[in-house]
Design a protein around this motif. Sequence first.
Motif, PDB file in Angstrom:
ATOM      1  N   GLY A 138       1.013  -3.768   8.209  1.00 20.04           N
ATOM      2  CA  GLY A 138       1.523  -4.673   9.245  1.00 20.04           C
ATOM      3  C   GLY A 138       2.984  -4.428   9.234  1.00 20.04           C
ATOM      4  N   GLU A 139       3.461  -5.278   9.947  1.00 23.51           N
ATOM      5  CA  GLU A 139       5.021  -4.981  10.556  1.00 23.51           C
ATOM      6  C   GLU A 139       5.913  -4.598   9.432  1.00 23.51           C
ATOM      7  N   ILE A 140       6.549  -3.351   9.590  1.00 20.80           N
ATOM      8  CA  ILE A 140       7.530  -2.922   8.641  1.00 20.80           C
ATOM      9  C   ILE A 140       8.900  -3.516   8.694  1.00 20.80           C
ATOM     10  N   PRO A 141       9.627  -3.687   7.342  1.00 20.74           N
ATOM     11  CA  PRO A 141      10.942  -4.394   7.715  1.00 20.74           C
ATOM     12  C   PRO A 141      11.729  -3.428   8.380  1.00 20.74           C
ATOM     13  N   GLY A 142      12.671  -4.227   9.131  1.00 21.54           N
ATOM     14  CA  GLY A 142      13.495  -3.282  10.143  1.00 21.54           C
ATOM     15  C   GLY A 142      14.204  -2.276   9.287  1.00 21.54           C
ATOM     16  N   ALA A 143      14.798  -2.676   8.378  1.00 26.51           N
ATOM     17  CA  ALA A 143      15.781  -1.594   7.685  1.00 26.51           C
ATOM     18  C   ALA A 143      15.069  -0.407   7.256  1.00 26.51           C
ATOM     19  N   LEU A 144      13.902  -0.594   6.503  1.00 28.45           N
ATOM     20  CA  LEU A 144      13.079   0.434   6.167  1.00 28.45           C
ATOM     21  C   LEU A 144      12.574   1.153   7.266  1.00 28.45           C
ATOM     22  N   SER A 145      12.031   0.640   8.275  1.00 30.33           N
ATOM     23  CA  SER A 145      11.683   1.454   9.428  1.00 30.33           C
ATOM     24  C   SER A 145      12.863   2.359   9.990  1.00 30.33           C
ATOM     25  N   ILE A 164     -10.554   1.218  -3.660  1.00 33.02           N
ATOM     26  CA  ILE A 164     -10.242   0.289  -2.493  1.00 33.02           C
ATOM     27  C   ILE A 164      -8.519   0.364  -2.295  1.00 33.02           C
ATOM     28  N   LEU A 165      -8.185   0.447  -1.098  1.00 33.56           N
ATOM     29  CA  LEU A 165      -6.349   0.312  -0.869  1.00 33.56           C
ATOM     30  C   LEU A 165      -6.288  -0.839  -0.210  1.00 33.56           C
ATOM     31  N   ARG A 166      -5.465  -1.570  -0.792  1.00 37.34           N
ATOM     32  CA  ARG A 166      -5.188  -3.078  -0.199  1.00 37.34           C
ATOM     33  C   ARG A 166      -3.606  -2.615   0.349  1.00 37.34           C
ATOM     34  N   HIS A 167      -2.879  -2.100  -0.260  1.00 37.45           N
ATOM     35  CA  HIS A 167      -1.408  -2.354  -0.023  1.00 37.45           C
ATOM     36  C   HIS A 167      -0.672  -1.028  -0.429  1.00 37.45           C
ATOM     37  N   ILE A 168       0.530  -0.763  -0.014  1.00 34.34           N
ATOM     38  CA  ILE A 168       1.424   0.368  -0.830  1.00 34.34           C
ATOM     39  C   ILE A 168       2.700  -0.165  -0.854  1.00 34.34           C
ATOM     40  N   ILE A 169       3.616   0.470  -1.832  1.00 35.56           N
ATOM     41  CA  ILE A 169       4.917   0.133  -2.184  1.00 35.56           C
ATOM     42  C   ILE A 169       5.798   1.120  -1.645  1.00 35.56           C
ATOM     43  N   ILE A 170       6.933   0.936  -1.122  1.00 33.64           N
ATOM     44  CA  ILE A 170       7.662   1.913  -0.868  1.00 33.64           C
ATOM     45  C   ILE A 170       8.864   1.783  -1.145  1.00 33.64           C
ATOM     46  N   GLU A 171       9.754   2.515  -2.028  1.00 32.56           N
ATOM     47  CA  GLU A 171      10.897   2.346  -2.386  1.00 32.56           C
ATOM     48  C   GLU A 171      11.828   3.252  -1.585  1.00 32.56           C
ATOM     49  N   SER A 172      13.099   2.554  -1.295  1.00 32.69           N
ATOM     50  CA  SER A 172      14.004   3.171  -0.417  1.00 32.69           C
ATOM     51  C   SER A 172      15.412   2.795  -0.986  1.00 32.69           C
ATOM     52  N   GLY A 173      16.197   3.692  -1.677  1.00 36.11           N
ATOM     53  CA  GLY A 173      17.454   3.361  -2.032  1.00 36.11           C
ATOM     54  C   GLY A 173      17.289   2.465  -3.301  1.00 36.11           C
ATOM     55  N   MET A 174      17.841   1.138  -3.192  1.00 33.56           N
ATOM     56  CA  MET A 174      17.720   0.380  -4.202  1.00 33.56           C
ATOM     57  C   MET A 174      16.824  -0.817  -3.887  1.00 33.56           C
ATOM     58  N   SER A 175      15.995  -0.595  -2.824  1.00 33.66           N
ATOM     59  CA  SER A 175      14.878  -1.487  -2.443  1.00 33.66           C
ATOM     60  C   SER A 175      13.555  -1.162  -2.325  1.00 33.66           C
ATOM     61  N   ALA A 176      12.663  -2.125  -2.775  1.00 26.18           N
ATOM     62  CA  ALA A 176      11.280  -1.833  -2.957  1.00 26.18           C
ATOM     63  C   ALA A 176      10.628  -2.753  -2.253  1.00 26.18           C
ATOM     64  N   TYR A 177       9.511  -2.261  -1.243  1.00 28.07           N
ATOM     65  CA  TYR A 177       8.860  -3.072  -0.205  1.00 28.07           C
ATOM     66  C   TYR A 177       7.367  -2.944  -0.358  1.00 28.07           C
ATOM     67  N   ILE A 179       4.122  -3.554   1.216  1.00 29.95           N
ATOM     68  CA  ILE A 179       3.305  -3.778   2.656  1.00 29.95           C
ATOM     69  C   ILE A 179       1.793  -3.895   2.669  1.00 29.95           C
ATOM     70  N   GLU A 180       1.230  -4.774   3.270  1.00 28.53           N
ATOM     71  CA  GLU A 180      -0.039  -5.031   3.075  1.00 28.53           C
ATOM     72  C   GLU A 180      -0.741  -4.357   4.414  1.00 28.53           C
ATOM     73  N   ARG A 181      -1.863  -3.675   4.134  1.00 25.57           N
ATOM     74  CA  ARG A 181      -2.831  -3.180   4.762  1.00 25.57           C
ATOM     75  C   ARG A 181      -3.467  -4.127   5.535  1.00 25.57           C
ATOM     76  N   ASP A 182      -3.739  -3.862   7.048  1.00 24.70           N
ATOM     77  CA  ASP A 182      -4.318  -4.815   8.020  1.00 24.70           C
ATOM     78  C   ASP A 182      -5.792  -5.235   7.538  1.00 24.70           C
ATOM     79  N   SER A 183      -6.633  -4.131   6.885  1.00 25.52           N
ATOM     80  CA  SER A 183      -7.760  -4.468   6.344  1.00 25.52           C
ATOM     81  C   SER A 183      -8.016  -3.594   5.128  1.00 25.52           C
ATOM     82  N   MET A 184      -8.663  -4.004   4.193  1.00 26.51           N
ATOM     83  CA  MET A 184      -8.915  -3.033   3.137  1.00 26.51           C
ATOM     84  C   MET A 184      -9.555  -1.880   3.590  1.00 26.51           C
ATOM     85  N   LEU A 185      -9.221  -0.727   2.883  1.00 27.39           N
ATOM     86  CA  LEU A 185      -9.741   0.844   3.168  1.00 27.39           C
ATOM     87  C   LEU A 185     -10.577   1.239   1.903  1.00 27.39           C
TER      88      LEU A 185
END
Length: 281
Positions: A138-145, A164-177, A179-185
């Motif tokens: 899905g859409e990535i938060p602007g600051a992260l992108s 099955i992969l449904r989502h990922i977690i991205i850590e950048s600086g002090m923030s964690a996001y 992000i859901e996949r459009d469909s499960m993989l």
Amino acid sequence: MKKLLVLIIAALMAVFSVSVSAAEGEWAIGEVLYHQDFADIGEFKNSGIKLGTLSSTSAEYGCQGEYFAVQTKDSGRVYMILPQVEHGSTYTVEFTLKFTDTSNPRGYIGFMLTCRGEEPTNITSLVFRSDGTIDDFGEIPGALSEGIAAGAEIKVIIPVENNILRHIIIESGMSAYTIERDSMLVIGEGGMGLQYRQIGATVREIYIVNGVGYTEKTGELADSSYATDDKPVILPDDGEESGGAPVTGEWNFIISLGLAVISGTALMVLGVDSVRRRRQR
């Protein structure tokens, strides 16, 4: 005779079943199955990582300080195949990523969650674009992108549950996001690795961990690397590893062969016994 033979076969099958279970792996949640900190390697040849045979020959790659760096030079792809690691159907991949050349906005680095062969083929990847987008998410938060596109280092956490992969977690600086996949993989069996195209990127560390949602990493590789300059994993010409952790699959094959031999022997003995009984009558 039959009862005794059945008991013997049952006992042998039980022993082999336990062996199969042990060979498949009984790991604790959070146990590290593979870990490579590239600060521990000065020369790529010591890593046990294999350059895919379909890779562009013009690319530059190697270990630079605490990073493994790749710079593509044309439109061809580059594949880096990780050492084979045995794992279950529920596991987590963690790796750190930073773009160093984003001159082509559609350039990408992909983590291959599954691939086959030395080329490789049958690839399923999680693809990060140099413009800060992620394919099929899905859409990535602007600051992260914006941070990804500007070359900020990010930590990517990929939880796979029951293949099955449904989502990922991205850590950048002090923030964690999250992000859901459009469909499960659905992820099939195979190796893992990295692929690159029209990009420059570095990876600092890679983990493959048993389970998801763990609070700490455990095991021998939690704080040490699979390969180091002092403990190199050299790939001979045939692509098999020399040193380091063992390549998986051989033990399972031996066990399967043993089960087949036991079953075949049992059937043969029972058949002979049946023939003898008929003759006696």
